[in-house]
Design a protein around this motif. Structure first.
Motif, short mmCIF file in Angstrom:
data_model
loop_
_atom_site.label_atom_id
_atom_site.label_comp_id
_atom_site.label_asym_id
_atom_site.label_seq_id
_atom_site.Cartn_x
_atom_site.Cartn_y
_atom_site.Cartn_z
N GLY A 58 0.82 -1.46 -0.18
CA GLY A 58 0.17 -0.13 -0.01
C GLY A 58 0.67 1.34 0.17
N PHE A 59 1.77 1.29 0.79
CA PHE A 59 2.70 2.58 0.79
C PHE A 59 3.39 2.59 -0.37
CE2 PHE A 59 7.09 3.47 0.73
CZ PHE A 59 7.10 5.05 1.56
N VAL A 60 4.19 1.57 -1.30
CA VAL A 60 4.68 1.57 -2.29
C VAL A 60 3.83 2.11 -3.56
CG1 VAL A 60 5.91 0.39 -4.44
CG2 VAL A 60 6.61 0.19 -1.98
N ALA A 61 2.63 1.60 -3.48
CA ALA A 61 1.49 2.05 -4.57
C ALA A 61 1.15 3.52 -4.39
CB ALA A 61 0.24 0.99 -4.40
N PHE A 62 0.83 3.91 -3.25
CA PHE A 62 0.51 5.25 -2.99
C PHE A 62 1.72 6.20 -3.51
CE2 PHE A 62 -3.18 3.58 -1.24
CZ PHE A 62 -4.42 4.51 -1.86
N SER A 63 2.71 5.78 -3.00
CA SER A 63 3.86 6.64 -3.26
C SER A 63 4.09 6.88 -4.63
CB SER A 63 5.19 6.39 -2.47
OG SER A 63 5.04 6.13 -1.16
N ASN A 64 3.83 5.84 -5.62
CA ASN A 64 3.95 5.94 -6.83
C ASN A 64 2.79 6.82 -7.70
OD1 ASN A 64 6.98 4.61 -8.07
ND2 ASN A 64 6.16 3.40 -5.94
N TYR B 132 -2.89 10.25 -8.91
CA TYR B 132 -4.31 10.37 -8.19
C TYR B 132 -4.69 11.92 -7.95
CZ TYR B 132 -8.18 9.72 -4.87
OH TYR B 132 -9.10 9.70 -4.10
N ILE B 133 -3.80 12.63 -7.35
CA ILE B 133 -4.02 14.01 -6.76
C ILE B 133 -4.21 14.91 -8.06
CG2 ILE B 133 -2.80 16.01 -5.85
CD1 ILE B 133 -1.64 13.86 -3.77
N LYS B 134 -3.45 14.70 -9.06
CA LYS B 134 -3.52 15.60 -10.28
C LYS B 134 -4.92 15.35 -11.05
CE LYS B 134 -1.67 17.10 -14.46
NZ LYS B 134 -0.48 17.04 -15.55
N THR B 135 -5.35 13.99 -11.03
CA THR B 135 -6.62 13.48 -11.68
C THR B 135 -7.86 14.09 -10.72
OG1 THR B 135 -5.60 11.57 -12.68
CG2 THR B 135 -7.87 11.70 -12.50
N THR C 35 4.33 17.67 -4.02
CA THR C 35 4.54 18.07 -2.68
C THR C 35 3.79 17.39 -1.76
OG1 THR C 35 5.33 20.41 -3.29
CG2 THR C 35 4.43 19.95 -1.10
N ARG C 36 2.48 17.04 -2.05
CA ARG C 36 1.35 16.31 -1.25
C ARG C 36 1.90 14.90 -1.17
NH1 ARG C 36 -0.22 20.94 -3.07
NH2 ARG C 36 -1.81 21.97 -2.15
N THR C 37 2.67 14.08 -2.31
CA THR C 37 2.60 12.93 -2.12
C THR C 37 4.14 12.89 -1.18
OG1 THR C 37 2.17 12.52 -4.40
CG2 THR C 37 3.70 10.76 -3.53
N ALA C 38 4.96 13.47 -1.24
CA ALA C 38 6.01 13.65 -0.25
C ALA C 38 5.53 13.72 1.36
CB ALA C 38 7.18 14.89 -0.61
N PRO D 209 -10.31 19.13 -0.97
CA PRO D 209 -8.94 19.62 -0.70
C PRO D 209 -8.96 20.92 0.27
CG PRO D 209 -9.61 20.36 -2.99
CD PRO D 209 -10.64 19.54 -2.40
N ASP D 210 -7.86 21.24 0.87
CA ASP D 210 -6.76 20.62 1.06
C ASP D 210 -6.67 19.95 2.46
OD1 ASP D 210 -4.58 20.04 -0.31
OD2 ASP D 210 -3.34 21.88 -0.08
#
Length: 407
Positions: free
Chosen positions: A228-234, A239-242, A253-256, A302-303
């Motif tokens: 789950g961590f790897v999937a969301f980190s990548n 997802y956020i842009k879409t 920045t939000r993924t970080a 958001p946000d």
């Protein structure tokens, strides 16, 4: 000539070095994810094509761990840290070249090889275990696991580096960082005095680890939390842009922030597992993960609310990764830690390979949502919670290292 230190100073120094090596290799492994929306726009990629591009490095990073774990038992962590850091330099440069010439085929091909960097995790667990006493291994593996911060560094800095320096120069900078890291390992890092090479060939060790029940139990749990961590980190930048229509830099920045939260939580999960049975730490993680996946499916605005949702999800996943690997260190036979770690770590990586593909395949373009994918995450976490609660012992016993039953 290597720098020599002894005692607790040596343990601390080598733990810090191992964590840094993990971080820089995780950055390299995650180079494509933060730029996925850039590649999607430049190459007019569909959601499915972008998902495949993001998932490809994860595959090799996962499967390669099966072999890297036993090789670490044989050659030691220091040698393997150096070898993987050097080997990762070339695919990093190749991916930069493929991106610079806008070639989707080459990005896939070189991204596949880039997965080498993701195998670093299977080196660190046996390396760290050999430096620390059993009662401190939960904390130590948790600290090493904080090397996942490399995904946060990549998410935050990679889009900015591309804007400041250009695409290929950004990849050259990361390749240079890998080279410097390898040199530092040559000069400073050393294996624990307690390390004894296991010269048994890799295949019998893997077969032996595959016969242990603990291997498959921990593989399932780790596939959920680390996957789950790897999937969301990548995939989170996409997802956020879409969903929220942020730019690549803002999405990074939000993924970080998501990755940092998971990184901070991982050693907490490991340290808690030194004090209470890891089973309870893992149960807490799965319960929180399922709850946050359900909340995310409702697309909080958001946000503040969306950030709180995904950071909470990251915290639960991070605690779980620390808890599971503390459990692995306790339950695995001493001479099989590398082999068991390799298989479990591979399962975690594979757990991260499929969700981006599922998210891309189940995306509802008409209503602009990922409800199906997030619902599947919640169901998977609940299944893992029930299995852990009813099938796994809270305390270590002979059952832990017993051979798996043959069907």
């Amino acid at each position: 000539m290597r720098v020599g230190v002894t005692g607790s100073s040596a343990r601390s120094l080598n733990l810090i070095l191992a964590t840094w090596v993990s971080a820089i290799n995780f950055w390299a492994w995650n180079l494509i994810g933060p730029l996925s929306t850039t590649y999607a726009d430049a190459l007019s990629l569909s959601s499915a094509q972008a998902s495949i591009l993001v998932a490809t490095p994860i595959l090799v990073g996962a499967l390669g761990r099966v072999v890297i774990g036993p090789l670490t038992d044989r050659f030691g962590g220091r040698t393997m840290f150096i070898a993987i850091s050097v080997s990762s330099m070339f695919p990093v440069l190749a991916v930069g070249f493929a991106g610079a010439i806008d070639s989707y085929v080459l990005l896939l091909a070189f991204g596949f090889v880039l997965g080498i960097a993701g195998t670093i995790f299977a080196v660190g667990i046996p390396f760290v275990n050999s430096w620390f006493r059993p009662e401190r291994r939960g904390f130590a593996t948790g600290v090493f696991g904080a090397g996942m911060v490399g995904t946060a560094l990549s998410a935050f800095f990679t889009p900015r580096f591309v804007r400041w320096f250009g695409l290929f120069p950004t990849h050259a900078i990361i390749a240079g960082a890998l080279a410097i890291t390898a040199i530092v390992c040559v000069l400073v890092m050393r294996n624990s005095p307690d390390f004894t090479p296991n010269t048994q060939s890799v295949l019998p060790k893997l077969k032996g680890a595959a016969k242990l029940r603990v291997t498959w139990e921990m593989s399932f749990l780790y596939a959920v939390v680390f996957g789950g961590f790897v999937a969301f980190s990548n995939y989170l930048p996409t997802y956020i842009k879409t969903i929220y229509h942020f730019s690549a830099v803002d999405a990074g920045t939000r993924t970080a922030a998501f990755a940092v939260a998971a990184v901070v939580a991982r050693p907490i999960g490991g340290a808690l597992s030194d004090r209470v049975p890891p089973k309870f730490v893992v149960l807490f993680s799965f319960a929180g993960t399922a709850a946050m996946a359900i909340v995310a499916a409702f697309q909080p605005p958001p946000d503040v609310l969306s950030a709180a949702t995904f950071i909470s999800l990251a915290l639960f996943l991070g605690v779980g990764t620390g808890g599971v690997f503390a459990w692995v260190a306790r339950r695995s036979p001493a001479k099989s830690v590398g082999a068991v770690t390799g298989i479990v770590a591979a399962a975690g990586g594979l757990g991260g390979y499929f969700p981006p593909l599922v998210m891309g395949a189940t995306y509802n373009a008409e209503e602009n949502n990922y409800t199906v994918g997030l619902g599947l995450l919640a169901l998977t976490a609940l299944a893992a919670l029930l299995y852990t609660a009813y099938k796994l012992p809270a305390r270590e016993s002979a059952h832990s290292t017993a051979p798996a039953k043959r069907n």
